[in-house]
Each structure stands twice: as C-alpha cells, then as structure tokens.
Design an enzyme around this catalytic site. Structure first.
Site, PDB file in Angstrom:
ATOM      1  N   HIS B  63     -21.824   1.928  -3.358  1.00  0.00           N
ATOM      2  CA  HIS B  63     -21.773   0.859  -4.363  1.00  0.00           C
ATOM      3  C   HIS B  63     -21.133  -0.380  -3.752  1.00  0.00           C
ATOM      4  CE1 HIS B  63     -22.846   3.391  -7.884  1.00  0.00           C
ATOM      5  NE2 HIS B  63     -22.325   4.343  -7.129  1.00  0.00           N
ATOM      6  N   ASP B 300     -20.959   8.523  -2.165  1.00  0.00           N
ATOM      7  CA  ASP B 300     -20.724   7.884  -3.463  1.00  0.00           C
ATOM      8  C   ASP B 300     -19.567   6.892  -3.366  1.00  0.00           C
ATOM      9  OD1 ASP B 300     -21.133   7.274  -6.111  1.00  0.00           O
ATOM     10  OD2 ASP B 300     -19.807   8.853  -6.838  1.00  0.00           O
TER      11      ASP B 300
END
Lengths: 320, 420
Positions: B63, B300
């Site tokens: 991200h 992640d």
C-alpha cells in the site's frame, strides 16, 4: 516477548498498576481484600480519614462518563488524605489515540502520582501505563468491555464478607456477559480465589465466543443455572442492546432472564444477590429482589470505598 | 550499466536453477549466466561469494499513500523487492486513468522497483458504480480491486465479474463479509473474549469466499483472493480450484508467523486486517502455501504514522510496515516450516509473478534484470531506526531475523547496495 511481560507487577512482584484481575496472583488479591477489611473500620468511624496518602496527587481521568464510579474513587482518595482532581475528558473523535497520550502527558506535567482511568476502548489503560513515568501508578476504572478490576474486587470482597470462604461456593453471573467488563473481572477474581463452580447465564447473543475457556460453565436457561447457587451476580443490561439483533425487547429479556423472587428461590436459601449498578429494575432484576433480604447491592457500594482505598494505598506503597 | 555478480549461489525458482555461478547484466537485461558474454567489461562488480543471487522479490500487496512513493520504493529495494503490486487505496483512489498515469510516471522517475497498479473496481471504492476498467487497464492497471473497502452489494459484485470477464481482466478481492467484520479488531475467539475486543469471526472470511466462488461459477472470470486467514478458507479455495475456477490467492506473511495470542497486552502493532487467527489456522495456511492452494506470500505492507498506532487496540489503524521484512520473514518461515530455500523464494518471486500475470520473478537470460543478492546466514536486528519505510509499525520490532540484502538490481540499475 516484551509485550507479554506482566505490566501490573514491578520487578519485586508487587502491584504497580491495577489494570486487570487476569494475571494477578492470588496472594495479591488476598492482600487487597485483607487491606480493604481494615479500611471498612475507618469508614465506619466518625472521622473517616487516615493520612496514608497525604501529599499524593490522584487524577481521575474519565474518558467515558461515570458519576458513580468516579465519585467512589474520589471518596476513597480523600479518605486517604490524597489530593484528588477529577476530569471528565470529552472524547475527541478525530485524534483519539493522540488525545489520550496528550492528555496524560499534560496531567503528568502536573506531577500526578496516580491516574484512575476509565475509557470506552478495551486496553486504553495499558496504553497509558506504558507511557507514564515509572513512578506513576495507573488504576483501570473500566476499559471497554475488558475489565473493571476494582468492581471485581469489591464483588469478591462482598462475597467473602457474607460467605467467608470461596472454596465451596457456586457462583452465577447472569445477563450480558458479552459487553460486561464487570463479568470478566469477577470471573478472573473468583477463579483465582478458588471458587469451584462458576457459571455464566445468558442468551447466546450475549455470551462471548469460547467463554468457557475462562473456566466457567455456560447456561442459557436461568432456571437451570440458578439451581443450588450461593451467589448470583446480575449484570446491567444497557438499553442499546435492545436495538438490533441481540434481543427483541426488554420485557422479553425480563421474562427469560430477569431475576424474580420465584427464580431466586431456585438458588440456595441463603444465596446472596449482587449487582454492580446502576440497576434497571424490571429489566434484569425485579424490585422485590433488589430490595429484598438476600440483596447485598447497597453493601457492595459501601465496600467499594474500602476496596478502592486498599488498592490506592497498596499501589502507593503506604501499607508496607 | 553493466553489472557482474560473481560467485554467488544463483537460485531461480522459475527454472529450478540452483548453482554457484556468475550473473552478467547489461542494458537492463540478464545478459548471461555462467560464462560472460563476448567483449564483457563490467562497470560494476558485485562479489557474491557466500551469498544468494535470486530474482528480485515480487510483492503482491504494497500500500502506497500520497507523498510516500519514493520512501516506500526505497524500502522495497532495501528489502530486495523489485516488483510491487499497489492496491488502489492510494490517496487519491486509483479510479481514473490520469491518476494511474501519474503514479506510473512518478514510479518510473525513481528508477527503483517496478510498480504494478491495481485499478479501483468501483468509483472511489464506493462499491457501487463501476470504474472505467478498460481505460484504467490501458493506463497500466493489471487488475481491479476494492483494496480493503467492502463490496456490500452482491449484485454489483456479480456485474463487476461479468464486465471484467468480458475483457479478460482479473478481480483482486478481499474475502471479508462487511457486516460480520464491522467494528471488529481481533479474531473472534478466546483472546478477543478475554481482552474484550470486538471479534471478527472466521466465517466473515468463509461466507465471503463462498459468495465469490458461487458467483464465479457462472461467470468465466479470473479472481485473485487477497490475504486469506482461515483454515476453512484455505480448504474452500482448494475445493474451488479443483472445480476448475480461475482462482488464485495469497496470504500475508504475518499470518504465517503470528497468531491471536501474540496480541499480548493490546499491542496495536498486532492489529492487522484480516486479524491474526489461531495456531490451527496458521498451520493450515502454511500447508496451503506448500501445496500451491495459496499461490503467493505477500507483505501487505501498510505503513502507518505513529499516532495511528498509539491508540487503544480497537481504535488503532490496522496494518503493518513489512515490505523490507518479506525476505527475512520468508527465510524464517523456511526454517520453522521446513521449506527448501528455492521453494521459499518461489512464494515471493516466480509464483507471485505468475499469479499476478506480471513479468519478473525469474533469472532467465534475456529477461529484465531484477535481482536480489542476499546473505541468507546473516541476521538483522529489527528496530524502528533500521526500517527505511516511513512506517515503523511492525509486530517484529525487537526480533532477530535471518537474511540481509546486500544488493538489489531493478531493471539493470543498482537500486540498493548494503553498506556494512
């Protein structure tokens, strides 16, 4: 791992913060109860003040409002001759975490010796305890649905006063276990003190997942669960639980789980009834029970002062 | 730039190569392995004796927020990662082709890891109005996703599948039922009950997997399910693949090491999405990776500002900074779960690239030169200061982890070199 170290105890194994009953050794619980016993006498005297905490500053920091609990902590601190400041900290919705630590940093700068903290989020007192100066003590006055250790202590103090011994008791906790910090503290206190049978009673919607792992027997029928018990703790059912899918209505809840004299008759004849307050009469408890001769709800409030005095005095090292 | 990597253990999981050799890089490509190309003269020699020479890592979940691209790409290459898949929950959301162009332009300017964006499946990730998938695909999106945002409307999801299938696009979906997970911060089980945290039940995941796979049954669409967390979920994906659905999946490396118990005293670094689950779940996830049910292991990577984590557990932002730890945590997993080094590397290189349908993840001659040179036997102490990412939020602070990256080459550029 660092995170698993018992934050509540100092390197000598003494109580440094009171954050939860879970993880506290039996010795420490008994010491708090014994110390509270000595303060019951103080509270019955005409001059109800002892100078144990003279010169100490205790800050009640309530991020979640509670007049009753805050008041009992104030009274306890004053009877120990401490200086008490109580703050109702309005919760900032924008910068939650930041505001907690900022608030605490500001108060620390005013040389607080002890914080009594209530917060709507489980674990908030841990965050605070990890961020205060080493000499500062933190008392959890209720965090989310996690624990309310002084309430758990005053409950077991009350039970000990009436029942003397924990080793042959059957205790039932009835109602909204899922959302109750009182239930969790009481469960840990009673299992640590050696109560052989501890029951929780409620509809499945109000029972936490795998609650039996905490050492309790689960009942969904009030009648079955109350059979032969020595102690019944009724939990407050908050109004917001009546909306949504947890429960259909207050009256249906009362018909199933409300404690009436008829249902109480299933318990032992000398069973006592506790309630952490404030009560919803006609929702979880019938007035005839709340005001009846088996109710020890008002003595709980009285003992609450002594128990909180004991905790404060022990944390401050004033009882050695 | 011409780079020679001398004397390392060259492991290419995509071809099964595992031998001591030299690797020669020129014009951004792998020029040769073994003997140098004709007229070879290097601008840069990397002594890889005693080191592993592997494909640059491919991380399918990194991200990136506005203004952090340069920092986070630097973190990626410091961790040996040369390709990242970037979910669309950037700021602003990647729901317009112009925004994708801008992201790719900025990424290219870094001469660092390759950035493969996922486009927003719906406008503003709102879960209702489809984004312009074709235009986004032309701008370079390799698939479409809601990131961690929900897609509550099942009909909208079905229509999105049909539309994506029309053009052969892949949907990258989280498997988490919105209402069952709402307000939750920890696995619904003994630990959440003890700590008084709102639970996210395992069936929040399995109900969602059932929804996705049932819809897929009638639509010939490719789906990639991100961040599986439950034992039952692994089995459902195994079954769906056996039925012939075009399904791939990944798991966060955190789920392969940690469980709900590790939350300890409300340590908000352990607040992750999906939540850490039980030891039984962790074991099943590892077996799912081993048998290929789970195609890839991802970091992640979710860097958070300090104040977002300095909050009570349930109010802390979920996620952990991790792209720099992916290699080390995979090596640690190889030790604890007994994977060979090539097999372990495959999960974060060749298998990941294949699942995403992107280049990279191998060391074939002629391929783009994405290479990670690391010392598998050296250990590193993880501290906030040791992390290049802007986020310092990781459960692994304080750990000693195996694997120190010595050099990372991205598209033939020396993107990172370890200074001892």
């Amino acid at each position: 791992m660092l995170s698993k170290k018992n934050l509540q105890l100092n390197e000598r194994g003494e109580l440094h913060h009171l954050l939860a009953i879970e993880g506290l050794p039996r010795k420490i619980l008994e010491r708090i109860l014994d110390t509270a016993e000595s303060f019951v006498g103080v509270n019955e005297r005409e001059v109800k003040v002892v100078p144990l905490l003279r010169g100490k500053s205790i800050f009640n920091v309530f991020f979640e409002n509670s007049t009753r609990t805050r008041t009992t902590f104030e009274i306890a601190a004053k009877r120990l001759s401490a200086d008490v400041v109580s703050l109702d900290v309005a919760r900032s919705s924008t910068s939650k975490g930041e505001s907690i630590l900022d608030t605490i940093a500001n108060l620390s700068a005013m040389h607080a010796d002890m914080f009594v903290v209530r917060h709507a989020a489980s674990g908030a007192p841990y965050l605070i305890a990890q961020n205060v100066a080493p000499h500062v003590h933190v008392i959890n006055a209720g965090d989310g649905r996690h624990e309310h250790p002084t309430q758990g202590l005053l409950d077991v103090f009350t039970i000990r006063r009436y029942k003397k011994d924990f080793s042959n008791l059957t205790v039932a906790i009835v109602g909204d276990i899922l959302h109750s910090r009182v239930a969790r503290s009481q469960i840990h206190a009673l299992t640590t003190l050696g109560v052989p049978e501890l029951r929780v009673i409620g509809p499945q919607t109000l029972l936490p997942t795998e609650i039996e792992r905490l050492g309790v027997r689960v009942f969904t029928s009030l009648e079955a669960g109350l059979k032969g018990v020595d102690v019944v703790t009724m939990l407050r059912l908050q109004n917001e639980r009546m909306t949504g899918a947890l429960l259909p209505s207050a009256s249906e809840y009362f018909s199933r789980y409300g404690l009436t004299p008829q249902k109480l008759a299933l318990a032992k004849p000398d069973a006592i009834v506790l309630h952490p307050g404030p009560m919803n009469r006609g929702v979880e408890i019938d007035s005839a029970v709340a005001d009846g001769k088996q109710s020890v709800i008002l003595p709980q409030v009285t003992y609450g002062i002594a128990v909180r005095m004991a905790v404060m005095a022990i944390l401050a090292g004033a009882t050695r | 730039m011409k780079i020679a990597i001398r004397g390392g253990r060259v492991i290419d999981p995509s071809t099964g190569v595992d031998r001591i050799s030299d690797v020669f890089i020129a014009a951004g490509k792998i020029a040769a392995i073994g003997a140098p190309p004709n007229d070879w003269h290097a601008n840069k020699e990397v002594n890889a004796a005693g080191l592993v020479v592997a494909p640059g890592l491919v991380d399918l979940a990194v991200h990136v927020k506005r203004g952090t691209l340069a920092t986070e790409l630097a973190a990626a290459v410091a961790g040996g990662v040369t390709s990242i898949v970037c979910p669309p929950d950037t700021d602003p959301v990647l729901d317009e082709p112009g925004l994708v162009d801008m992201l790719r332009m900025r990424a290219d300017a870094q001469h660092s890891a390759h950035v493969y964006p996922l486009g927003a499946l719906t406008k503003a990730l709102g879960g209702e109005q489809l984004a312009e998938l074709s235009k986004l695909a032309q701008a370079g999106c390799i698939g479409f996703s809601q990131a961690d945002a929900p897609m509550i409307d099942t009909q909208a999801l079905w229509r999105a599948m049909q539309y994506a299938a029309t053009f052969g696009y892949t949907l990258w979906l989280r498997a988490e039922d919105f209402h069952l997970a709402k307000d939750g911060s920890a696995h619904d089980g003994e630990v959440s009950s003890r700590l008084g945290l709102n639970g996210i039940p395992s069936f929040a995941e399995t109900v969602a997997i059932a929804r996705i796979t049932e819809l897929m049954q009638g639509v010939n669409v490719k789906c990639h399910i991100s961040k599986i967390s439950t034992a039952r979920g692994v089995q459902m994906i195994r079954d769906a693949k056996a039925r012939g659905l075009k399904l791939t999946s990944d798991v966060s490396i955190h789920q392969l090491h940690l469980t709900e118990v590790d939350i300890g005293h409300f340590n908000s670094n352990f607040r992750l999405s999906p939540p850490l689950r039980t030891g039984r779940d962790r074991d099943a996830l590892i077996e799912g990776v081993r048998d290929g049910t789970i195609n890839a292991v991802v970091s992640d990577h979710t860097p958070r500002p300090l104040e977002a984590k300095q909050a009570p557990f349930g109010e802390a932002a979920p996620g952990a900074t991790a792209v720099e730890l992916l290699l080390s945590l995979t090596l640690r997993l190889a030790e604890s779960a007994k994977f060979s080094l090539p097999d372990a590397l495959a999960m974060i290189t060749s298998r990941a690239a294949a699942a995403a349908g992107i280049p990279g993840g191998g060391l074939a001659v002629g391929a783009v030169a994405d290479v990670c040179v690391f010392d598998a036997g050296a250990y590193r102490h993880i501290t906030a200061a040791s992390l290049k990412s802007a986020g310092k939020n990781t459960p692994f602070i304080g750990y000693e982890l195996p694997g120190v990256v010595r050099a990372t080459i991205a598209a033939g550029h020396l993107a990172y070199e370890h200074v001892a």
